[in-house]
Design an enzyme around this catalytic site. Structure first.
Site, PDB file in Angstrom:
ATOM      1  N   ASP A  71      37.464   9.843  -1.151  1.00 14.78           N
ATOM      2  CA  ASP A  71      36.256   9.022  -1.667  1.00 14.78           C
ATOM      3  C   ASP A  71      36.519   8.280  -2.936  1.00 14.78           C
ATOM      4  O   ASP A  71      35.590   7.489  -3.284  1.00 14.78           O
ATOM      5  CB  ASP A  71      34.922  10.068  -1.748  1.00 14.78           C
ATOM      6  CG  ASP A  71      33.991   9.957  -0.727  1.00 14.78           C
ATOM      7  OD1 ASP A  71      33.948   8.946  -0.019  1.00 14.78           O
ATOM      8  OD2 ASP A  71      33.322  10.950  -0.506  1.00 14.78           O
ATOM      9  N   GLN A 118      30.489  15.644   1.739  1.00 18.17           N
ATOM     10  CA  GLN A 118      29.164  14.570   1.863  1.00 18.17           C
ATOM     11  C   GLN A 118      28.256  15.025   0.878  1.00 18.17           C
ATOM     12  O   GLN A 118      27.758  15.916   0.640  1.00 18.17           O
ATOM     13  CB  GLN A 118      28.674  14.995   3.414  1.00 18.17           C
ATOM     14  CG  GLN A 118      27.662  13.977   3.972  1.00 18.17           C
ATOM     15  CD  GLN A 118      28.095  12.552   4.087  1.00 18.17           C
ATOM     16  OE1 GLN A 118      29.185  12.369   4.643  1.00 18.17           O
ATOM     17  NE2 GLN A 118      27.323  11.546   3.406  1.00 18.17           N
ATOM     18  N   LYS A 122      32.148   9.772  11.095  1.00 18.70           N
ATOM     19  CA  LYS A 122      33.412  10.214  10.535  1.00 18.70           C
ATOM     20  C   LYS A 122      34.457  10.627  11.372  1.00 18.70           C
ATOM     21  O   LYS A 122      35.515  10.450  11.567  1.00 18.70           O
ATOM     22  CB  LYS A 122      33.321  10.752   9.217  1.00 18.70           C
ATOM     23  CG  LYS A 122      32.860   9.827   7.907  1.00 18.70           C
ATOM     24  CD  LYS A 122      32.499  10.458   6.872  1.00 18.70           C
ATOM     25  CE  LYS A 122      31.618   9.466   5.967  1.00 18.70           C
ATOM     26  NZ  LYS A 122      30.796  10.383   4.736  1.00 18.70           N
TER      27      LYS A 122
END
Ligand code: NAP
Length: 287
Positions: free
Chosen positions: A120, A97, A53
């Site tokens: 997200d 995460q 990322k």
């Protein structure tokens, strides 16, 4: 023989577009989109994702921060980091995460992220917006699948779509996006009866099960589009999807490989969401 949908190439194309848009954005507004990635603990697979990322941010010209926190991090410590990033003008996207260590309350953390920075799209506010078809961000993996279909010239409207898997991250939003694109959608899961027959009706079959070789040739209608979201290791430790590629490829019309199919699209869609968030901020258009 199926046409292979090259997720790597499509992903590279979209990242080039994002890099160009980021350059224009910087010219116009004097800042670049910023993404903060938080990882707690040192799960090796998660560490690789976080590194990728960061690399993707560099590639498209974003500002990025990564926080690698120890396994013993407390809920209060993580909460206060989220609060700080929520208030940080340089940061337009915050990604935690998953999975988090067991001692931490995942849903409390996801709720704490400002929905405008929830790139997200896991915050219930954004999940609700996806449900009603009025969204700023789409969850990255299903959005990646939709981009693959679109860029391969596959029209979803009127098609029978079957999604195997009903997770909040993949299966459910995937079904919703196919529905918004006017597909006729069935969702299968571990309690589904006659799953083979249902899958065989699909014009577009999306496998998000997490089981190597789950989709076999007898589950696929000749000429179907087969999208493999799964990321698994086979008995030899080799990366593979949910679809038995060698069996299914000769009968499908299009198929995504693993690796090199859906996988590369997920981070690309994260970049796209971060750019969208920065644009909404710059134009003061946040909901
Ligand atoms: P998950 O939360 O474990 O969900 C798996 C789903 O598959 C569940 O809904 C489960 O049904 C269903 N299932 C399990 N066994 C089944 C069976 N025998 N028959 C029918 N359905 C069955 O997994 P996930 O997070 O959605 O991820 C799915 C796969 O996608 C994994 O391999 C993951 O690594 C991969 N993935 C890839 C990306 C990417 O970037 N390419 C991103 C995210 C995930 P129940 O609900 O009934 O238990």
């Amino acid at each position: 023989m199926a046409e292979i949908i090259d997720g790597k190439a499509i992903s590279a194309q979209i990242r080039n577009e994002i890099a160009a848009q980021t350059g224009e954005f910087k010219e116009k507004y004097g800042f670049v989109p910023g993404l903060a990635v938080i990882i707690v603990g040192n799960d090796p697979a998660s560490c690789v994702y976080v590194r990728n990322k960061k690399r993707a941010c560099d590639e498209v010209g974003f500002y990025s921060e990564s926080y690698e926190l120890p396994e013993e991090t407390t809920q209060e410590e993580l909460n206060s980091l989220i609060d700080r990033l929520n208030a940080d003008e340089k940061i337009h996207g915050i990604l935690v995460q998953l999975p988090l260590p067991k001692a931490l309350n995942e849903s409390e953390i996801l709720l704490r992220i400002n929905p405008n920075k929830d790139v997200d799209a896991f915050h219930p506010y954004n999940v609700g917006k996806i449900m009603i078809g009025n969204y700023s961000f789409l969850p990255c993996t299903p959005a990646g699948v939709m981009a693959l279909l679109e860029r391969s010239g596959i029209d979803v409207a009127g098609k029978r779509c079957v999604v195997i898997g009903r997770s909040n991250i993949v299966g459910k939003p995937m079904a919703m996006l196919l529905l918004h694109s006017n597909g006729t959608v069935t969702v299968c899961h571990s309690k589904t009866e006659n799953i083979k027959e249902i899958c065989r009706e699909a014009d577009i079959l999306v496998a998000s099960v997490g089981k190597a070789g789950f989709v076999t040739a007898d589950m696929v209608k000749p000429g179907a589009v087969v999208i493999d979201v799964g990321i698994n290791r086979n008995a030899d430790g080799k990366l593979c999807g949910d679809v038995d590629f060698n069996q299914v490829e000769p009968i499908a019309s299009y198929i995504t490989p693993v690796p090199g199919g859906v996988g590369p699209m997920t981070i690309t869609m994260l970049m796209k969401n971060t750019l969208t968030s920065a644009m909404l901020k710059a134009t003061d258009n946040q909901s």
